[in-house]
Design a protein around this motif. Structure first.
Motif, short mmCIF file in Angstrom:
data_model
loop_
_atom_site.label_atom_id
_atom_site.label_comp_id
_atom_site.label_asym_id
_atom_site.label_seq_id
_atom_site.Cartn_x
_atom_site.Cartn_y
_atom_site.Cartn_z
N VAL A 129 -11.45 92.58 5.31
CA VAL A 129 -10.26 91.83 5.71
C VAL A 129 -10.68 90.65 6.57
CG1 VAL A 129 -8.11 91.89 7.04
CG2 VAL A 129 -8.73 93.83 5.57
N ILE A 130 -10.15 89.48 6.26
CA ILE A 130 -10.40 88.27 7.03
C ILE A 130 -9.11 87.89 7.73
CG2 ILE A 130 -11.08 85.84 6.93
CD1 ILE A 130 -12.60 86.55 4.34
N LEU A 131 -9.13 87.79 9.05
CA LEU A 131 -7.94 87.47 9.83
C LEU A 131 -7.85 85.97 10.06
CD1 LEU A 131 -7.96 90.27 12.56
CD2 LEU A 131 -6.82 90.27 10.34
N LYS A 132 -6.62 85.48 10.08
CA LYS A 132 -6.36 84.11 10.48
C LYS A 132 -6.02 84.10 11.97
CE LYS A 132 -4.75 82.87 5.87
NZ LYS A 132 -3.68 82.24 5.05
N SER A 133 -6.19 82.96 12.61
CA SER A 133 -6.10 82.91 14.07
C SER A 133 -4.69 83.08 14.60
CB SER A 133 -6.69 81.59 14.59
OG SER A 133 -6.03 80.49 14.01
N GLU A 134 -3.67 82.81 13.78
CA GLU A 134 -2.29 82.94 14.23
C GLU A 134 -1.97 84.40 14.53
OE1 GLU A 134 2.21 81.94 12.60
OE2 GLU A 134 0.57 82.25 11.20
#
Length: 329
Positions: A129-134
């Motif tokens: 899983v790759i998270l976005k900064s928001e």
């Protein structure tokens, strides 16, 4: 997000008047900083130029500089942070996830305000899983947008990674997801986004103390989004057996210009124009607000000379940051 030459923070009150923030807890101007989150009158700030996380109560002027984690940042390509509160354990926590571009999240550390220390956590089902900064916080959990890389069982990746955040957009085999961190249970969950039958840009927000997303809906060959949909996430087992379900609560009237949803404030969606507006005096900041009950649209000129990069809901409080230092008047 482009960081301005000098980072500024201002309050926009209920009358849409700009109020300066007094007694900032730093003597020098901040040139590279961002707000991780706002919760119960506390702001979690990331001061990139000092590699420092801080918890700050602007009302009491108290600040607590969070100790650095034991993680070697140079080993990782990407770090995403979240901040929130759980009434169950009566604790504020900061979550930092560390990732390699080709592996997704590989390490997690959690800071407890009550303990005053960091603790490593098992990543659980965050593999790939790759998270976005928001990020936003609601109802005792922290939420991020992210993507789940799929088709890894063959050990092959059909993904062209790049050395910046654009690599997320280059992934060919991925599923858009929402990631939650239950602050009390210290457990991550990966939640599917609502199934949309249209292309949409998604903005995380909070509505009625629940996670919500604002979706720009587009039509083919149209240069402006037609409408905004509001989807709200509800917890509880539904007919499909899932423990989470999405319900669409609102669809706006057609938009008159290209607007970017920023947040929900009280019972209104707040937007800013994607292009700057000008008058004979030069650039001016404009916000649009749509009432979720009446569908009424208001346009307000904000007397603020800097570009508005992001908006966070904030309510003054006397919440303590623990072992703190208060700036002298």
């Amino acid at each position: 997000m482009d960081i301005p030459l000098r980072w500024r923070l201002s309050l926009l009150d209920c009358g849409l008047r700009v109020r300066g923030v007094q007694n900032l807890p730093w003597n020098k101007p901040l040139r590279n900083a961002s707000i991780v989150g706002s919760c119960n009158g506390l702001l979690c700030l990331e001061i990139h130029q000092f590699n420092q996380l801080s918890l700050w109560n602007p009302k009491t002027r108290a600040v607590r500089h969070v100790p650095r984690t034991g993680t070697d940042f140079s080993y990782f390509n990407y770090c995403v942070t979240g901040f929130g509160f759980s009434p169950i354990v009566n604790d504020y926590k900061i979550v930092r996830t560390f990732a390699l571009f080709y592996d997704g999240v590989t390490q997690v550390e959690v800071f407890s305000l009550n303990r005053g220390t960091w603790k490593a956590k098992y990543i659980g089902n965050l593999k790939g899983v790759i998270l976005k900064s928001e990020t936003v916080t609601a109802n005792g959990a922290i939420f991020w947008s992210g993507v789940k890389l799929v088709d890894e069982k063959e050990g092959e990746d059909n993904i062209d990674f790049q050395e910046d955040e654009d690599y997320i957009e280059e992934a060919e085999d991925k599923v858009d997801v929402i990631v939650s961190f239950d602050i009390a249970k210290a457990v991550f969950s990966v939640i599917p986004r609502p199934e949309l039958d249209y292309d949409a840009d998604v903005k995380l927000t909070v509505y009625e103390n629940k996670l919500a997303i604002l979706c720009d809906t587009w039509e083919d060959d149209d240069e402006i989004p037609c409408m905004i949909d509001l989807w709200v996430l509800y917890e509880g087992t539904c007919a499909s057996g899932q423990t989470w379900s999405w319900i669409k609560r609102y669809t706006s009237s057609p938009l008159l210009c290209l607007l970017v949803p920023m947040t929900i404030w009280r019972n209104e969606i707040v937007y800013k124009p994607i292009s700057e507006e000008h008058d004979y005096k030069g650039r001016r900041n404009v916000l649009y607000m749509t009432n979720l009950t009446t569908n009424e649209v208001k346009r307000s000129v904000i007397p603020y000379h800097e570009s508005i990069l992001s908006i966070y809901n904030y309510v003054e409080s006397l919440v303590s940051v623990g072992n703190n230092y208060i700036e002298e008047s």
